[in-house]
Design an enzyme around this catalytic site. Structure first.
Site, PDB file in Angstrom:
ATOM      1  N   HIS A   1     -13.605  -2.088  -7.030  1.00 27.41           N
ATOM      2  CA  HIS A   1     -14.845  -1.205  -6.833  1.00 27.41           C
ATOM      3  C   HIS A   1     -14.726   0.261  -6.831  1.00 27.41           C
ATOM      4  O   HIS A   1     -15.673   1.053  -6.975  1.00 27.41           O
ATOM      5  CB  HIS A   1     -15.859  -1.833  -5.800  1.00 27.41           C
ATOM      6  CG  HIS A   1     -15.492  -1.365  -4.409  1.00 27.41           C
ATOM      7  ND1 HIS A   1     -16.446  -1.057  -3.525  1.00 27.41           N
ATOM      8  CD2 HIS A   1     -14.447  -0.978  -3.863  1.00 27.41           C
ATOM      9  CE1 HIS A   1     -15.945  -0.680  -2.266  1.00 27.41           C
ATOM     10  NE2 HIS A   1     -14.757  -0.553  -2.367  1.00 27.41           N
TER      11      HIS A   1
ATOM     12  N   GLY B   1       4.090   1.345  -2.607  1.00 24.17           N
ATOM     13  CA  GLY B   1       3.961   1.655  -4.087  1.00 24.17           C
ATOM     14  C   GLY B   1       2.742   1.978  -5.046  1.00 24.17           C
ATOM     15  O   GLY B   1       1.738   2.187  -3.934  1.00 24.17           O
ATOM     16  N   ASP B   2       2.712   1.834  -5.876  1.00 25.75           N
ATOM     17  CA  ASP B   2       1.563   2.285  -6.745  1.00 25.75           C
ATOM     18  C   ASP B   2       1.085   1.060  -7.442  1.00 25.75           C
ATOM     19  O   ASP B   2       1.693   0.573  -8.686  1.00 25.75           O
ATOM     20  CB  ASP B   2       1.726   3.452  -7.739  1.00 25.75           C
ATOM     21  CG  ASP B   2       0.768   4.064  -8.569  1.00 25.75           C
ATOM     22  OD1 ASP B   2      -0.352   3.206  -8.423  1.00 25.75           O
ATOM     23  OD2 ASP B   2       0.792   4.828  -9.236  1.00 25.75           O
ATOM     24  N   PHE B   3      -0.175   0.596  -7.398  1.00 29.90           N
ATOM     25  CA  PHE B   3      -0.795  -0.459  -7.914  1.00 29.90           C
ATOM     26  C   PHE B   3      -1.182  -0.421  -9.285  1.00 29.90           C
ATOM     27  O   PHE B   3      -1.347  -1.481  -9.917  1.00 29.90           O
ATOM     28  CB  PHE B   3      -1.663  -1.170  -7.087  1.00 29.90           C
ATOM     29  CG  PHE B   3      -2.811  -0.470  -6.727  1.00 29.90           C
ATOM     30  CD1 PHE B   3      -3.776   0.280  -7.653  1.00 29.90           C
ATOM     31  CD2 PHE B   3      -3.388  -0.454  -5.331  1.00 29.90           C
ATOM     32  CE1 PHE B   3      -4.927   0.857  -7.354  1.00 29.90           C
ATOM     33  CE2 PHE B   3      -4.444   0.367  -5.254  1.00 29.90           C
ATOM     34  CZ  PHE B   3      -5.264   1.116  -6.151  1.00 29.90           C
TER      35      PHE B   3
ATOM     36  N   ASP C   1       1.014  -1.243  -0.046  1.00 31.14           N
ATOM     37  CA  ASP C   1       0.040   0.126   0.051  1.00 31.14           C
ATOM     38  C   ASP C   1       0.893   1.220  -0.035  1.00 31.14           C
ATOM     39  O   ASP C   1       2.028   1.147   0.059  1.00 31.14           O
ATOM     40  CB  ASP C   1      -0.840   0.055   1.337  1.00 31.14           C
ATOM     41  CG  ASP C   1      -2.236   0.548   0.883  1.00 31.14           C
ATOM     42  OD1 ASP C   1      -2.202   1.669   0.252  1.00 31.14           O
ATOM     43  OD2 ASP C   1      -3.472   0.057   1.430  1.00 31.14           O
TER      44      ASP C   1
END
Length: 336
Positions: free
Chosen positions: A246, A227-229, A203
């Site tokens: 969602h 990090g950045d998903f 996250d």
């Protein structure tokens, strides 16, 4: 909480129209910490008001309303006591929903909901027009608001994590990556259910500062990775996306799934944990949540077929949908 039954169609519409007042009353008593003050037994609104430094009459009227729907109960001496529903508004009770109430009834949700007609006309959330930035950017830039969201999500998750984790056999995996896993509540339950597995909680850095992994005694079995998903996620044979897809429109969700597909090791599984909207007119929590997503975020809740198409676009195959005791389902996907 349910709206009182109505005697006629007209009353039914009226009750639905002012249902937001129940949310307002819940927000007020949760913010003030009223339930904590009743742990030792019933108290009058005057006593509560003195302890809380608020006005007695408005507090009485808010509590009286909530008592009509089973949140608190008023006795003949005009004293209020906890009910099972009110009890979960206490701060430190196991499964407390106080932070969840403060999140869902926060203005970042109800103000955009008031512009639903505009959203229906334009197809766009009015969130940025109201607050000056899209949802997640707004939460990230305001240090006073971000914790409300993250604590609220943890509050919702704590009541469901064990039931969801127990609905699937995670013991088959060696490395479980919880993408956007927040404070780690769900991953803790997964690792407890799969004692031979190792975990990765992935996250943003400001979220992981409040991670619970070490407090759960799992520091040696689980690493924290920032990090950045949308760009990259750690590799593993089980990649979890709980309440992530969602939040996003279809193309953005597909982009996240593609990143996860690249990180998935041979024979692994992507496990999406979200509501799956059933057909028909029966009530379902996902239908409420879907409108909440629509007014504040670009996201949505989806049907099984919509998940199937979205997974296929990311080179994944839907294997099965597993219902759980919670409102969420497990959508198991493999490499196509």
């Amino acid at each position: 909480m349910s709206i009182p039954p109505a005697a006629s169609p007209h009353e039914h519409i009226i009750h639905l129209s002012w249902a937001y007042l129940y949310s307002a009353a819940l927000n007020a008593v949760a913010e003030l910490g009223v339930a904590d003050r009743l742990e030792g037994g019933p108290k009058s609104a005057a006593t509560l008001a003195e302890e809380l430094g608020v006005q007695a009459q408005p507090l009485y009227r808010a509590l009286r309303l909530l008592a009509t729907v089973g949140v608190f109960i008023e006795d003949e001496g005009e004293r209020f006591a906890l009910t099972p529903a009110a009890d979960v508004l206490r701060t430190n009770v196991p499964g407390s929903m106080r932070d969840g109430v403060l999140m869902v009834s926060h203005e970042t949700f109800w103000r955009p909901a008031g512009k639903l007609a505009t959203t229906v006309r334009t197809g766009e959330t009015q969130f940025a027009h109201i607050f000056g930035a899209p949802f997640f950017e707004h939460f990230a830039r305001d240090p006073s608001i971000g914790p409300i969201f993250h604590r609220g999500m943890a509050s919702f998750s704590d009541s469901e994590n064990a039931a969801i984790a127990g609905s699937y056999d995670f013991s088959r995996f060696q490395r479980v990556v919880d993408v956007g896993g927040g404070h780690g509540g769900f991953l803790i339950e997964v690792l407890n259910a799969a004692p031979s597995a190792r975990g990765v909680l992935f996250d943003a850095a400001h979220v992981l500062r409040d991670a619970r992994i070490a407090a759960a005694g799992l520091a040696e079995r689980c690493e924290l990775v920032t990090g950045d998903f949308f760009k990259e996620v750690p590799g593993g044979d089980c990649i979890i996306l709980k309440r992530i897809l969602h939040d996003w429109a279809d193309q953005a969700a597909i982009d996240v799934l593609r990143v996860c597909r690249r990180a998935l090791t041979e024979g692994g599984r992507v496990i999406v944990v979200d509501t799956v909207i059933p057909p028909g007119n029966e009530p379902h929590a996902g239908k409420l949540l879907d409108v909440l997503m629509m007014v504040s975020m670009p996201g949505r809740e989806r049907t099984e077929e919509e998940f199937r198409r979205m997974l296929a676009a990311a080179d994944l195959r839907l294997e099965r949908v597993i219902e759980t005791p919670a409102m969420l389902s497990l959508i198991e996907a493999s490499a196509a």
